[in-house]
Design a protein around this motif. Structure first.
Motif, short mmCIF file in Angstrom:
data_model
loop_
_atom_site.label_atom_id
_atom_site.label_comp_id
_atom_site.label_asym_id
_atom_site.label_seq_id
_atom_site.Cartn_x
_atom_site.Cartn_y
_atom_site.Cartn_z
N ARG A 44 11.32 -37.77 -14.33
CA ARG A 44 11.36 -37.57 -12.89
C ARG A 44 11.86 -38.84 -12.19
N ASP A 48 14.45 -36.03 -7.44
CA ASP A 48 13.61 -34.84 -7.52
C ASP A 48 12.77 -34.67 -6.26
N ASP A 49 12.47 -35.77 -5.59
CA ASP A 49 11.63 -35.72 -4.39
C ASP A 49 12.45 -35.56 -3.11
N ASP A 50 13.77 -35.65 -3.21
CA ASP A 50 14.63 -35.49 -2.04
C ASP A 50 14.64 -34.01 -1.64
#
Length: 452
Positions: A44, A48-50
């Protein structure tokens, strides 16, 4: 982008946008951590957090996850049309027979292009490079990821070149021997009338647009002609029009749009021709006056390129991604201030952005000037409601490209930004914030050549 998914790619699986991503992340960990040992605990990262990152997955007819890939804008800043793909993974039990990996890559390319990307990169393991090459990707350079050999690959997006080919490429051959505009003004938006200070411009509106949206077609017939005069620094004198319509009611709607726009821009309709009982058609010829016409071919290598554009308004209903309407909501004073911008600023070269879009119009200016151009994508002024790909290819309402020194640079509600430069050579290339340069237009746009 829901219109892209689900996409049936074969009798055994479908590619769709993932509504939940936990299974995709679990498959990535099983492959990249447990099987391949690329990462120690997990794979990760910040992408992935965008919230802009999209996961596309391949599922069997029973709904089982077979593979996935992520796509989204590169970096943390605004989406400037630079996208990246990554973390392509296929379940070991499904590899090699169904073509899942290639299908996911094709879906990622389609998704990025539909989102307005003009650059699409992926860093792939070296052993996967042959597959990407077969799919049409181009290698850029070798890199290392997690200490393993990878290749930076780039998908060739030809949207800008395709627009130029469809709208402008045939002109050189079609107009061979005519030299429209005369010496110094070949390929310009308007043409100086010999022996006078008059500038003449002529444009036709797409028949399909006249048929389905007659009032807007009438407005645009004035808009595009006045823009052509404005690009040469000419003040409008008058307009002639030719209208074809199926009946009087349809003709009245066309002429209504013409009348409203003519009043707003302060250009009288001098006359023209109207024919009923025929397929929809509309063309207009405008006359303007200046004793110092600004050429489209007055640029030289080393000059900076500026875009002056009205970012107000929004997509014209029914023309999303193709026609930006800022003009119909402006006051006459605002419209006339923008239209007089080039005449007051007296740049070395100017072109009205029209059918070929920003990149194609810059290519025409550079071609007429006998050079090439670099366009700094991140510095192009762009409204929040338009993707980079759409904005660089649409008809933007009011937008002018200029080079060389500016006098009076006040363009009313329009904004001006330095966003490129003219360079030796030909064609147009895109320059990105990381220093990469990608191709946009490889050669001349019109084939008309240098203006002088």
């Amino acid at each position: 982008m829901t219109d892209l998914v689900p996409v049936l790619v074969g009798p055994h699986f479908m590619v769709e946008r993932a509504e939940e991503t936990a299974a995709y992340y679990a498959l990535r960990r099983r492959v990249f951590v447990d099987e391949q040992g690329l990462f120690d605990l997990h794979d990760r990262d910040g992408r992935d957090d965008d919230p802009r990152t999209v996961v596309l997955v391949a599922r069997s007819a029973r709904g089982e996850l077979l593979g996935g890939v992520r796509v989204g804008p590169a970096g943390d800043g605004p989406d400037i049309g630079w996208w990246q793909g990554g973390r392509l993974v296929v379940d070991p039990a499904a590899r090699g027979t169904l073509g899942i990996g290639p299908a996911l890559v094709r879906a990622a390319c389609a998704y990025a292009e539909s989102a307005g990307a003009l650059r699409f990169d992926a860093t792939v393991q070296r052993r996967n490079e042959p597959m990407f090459r077969r799919l049409g990707w181009q290698p850029v350079r070798h890199v290392a990821v997690a200490g393993r050999p990878h290749t930076l690959m780039r998908w060739p997006i030809r949207r800008l070149a395709a627009l130029a080919a469809a709208t402008k490429n045939p002109l050189g051959e079609l107009l061979d021997g005519l030299a429209p505009g005369g010496t110094g003004f070949v390929g310009d938006d308007g043409a100086p009338v010999p022996g006078s200070d008059l500038i003449a411009a002529c444009d036709a509106i797409l028949p399909s647009m006249v048929e389905r949206d007659p009032d807007w077609a009438g407005w645009c017939a004035v808009l595009v002609n006045v823009n052509d005069l404005a690009a040469m620094g000419a003040a409008p004198v008058g307009l002639l029009n030719a209208v074809g319509a199926r009946d009087a009611a349809h003709a009245a709607r066309i002429l209504g749009g013409l009348r409203r726009a003519a009043d707003a821009y302060g250009i009288p309709i001098l006359g023209g021709h109207t024919q009923l009982g025929v397929p929809a058609a509309l063309s207009a010829t405008a006359l303007g006056r200046t004793d110092r016409p600004v050429p489209g071919g007055g640029g030289r290598p080393g000059q900076r390129v500026r875009l002056t554009a009205d970012l107000g308004g929004g997509w014209r209903p029914g023309y999303g991604g193709r026609q930006w309407d800022s003009t119909s909501g402006r006051t006459p004073a605002e419209l006339r201030r923008m239209q007089s911008f080039v005449g007051r600023a007296t740049p070395a070269a100017a072109k009205d952005v029209s059918m070929a879009g920003i990149a194609g119009t810059l290519g025409m200016l550079a071609e007429a000037s006998g050079c090439g151009a670099l366009l700094d994508v991140a510095r192009v002024p762009r409204p929040a409601g338009a993707s980079a790909g759409d904005w660089l290819t649409c008809f933007p309402g009011f937008a002018m490209l200029t080079t060389g020194p500016l006098g009076d640079g006040d363009a009313g509600p329009a904004v001006t930004a330095d966003c490129g430069e003219l360079v030796p050579g030909d064609g147009v290339r895109l320059r990105w914030p990381d220093g990469e340069i990608t191709g946009a237009l490889d050669a001349s746009v019109t084939g008309l050549g240098r203006a002088t």
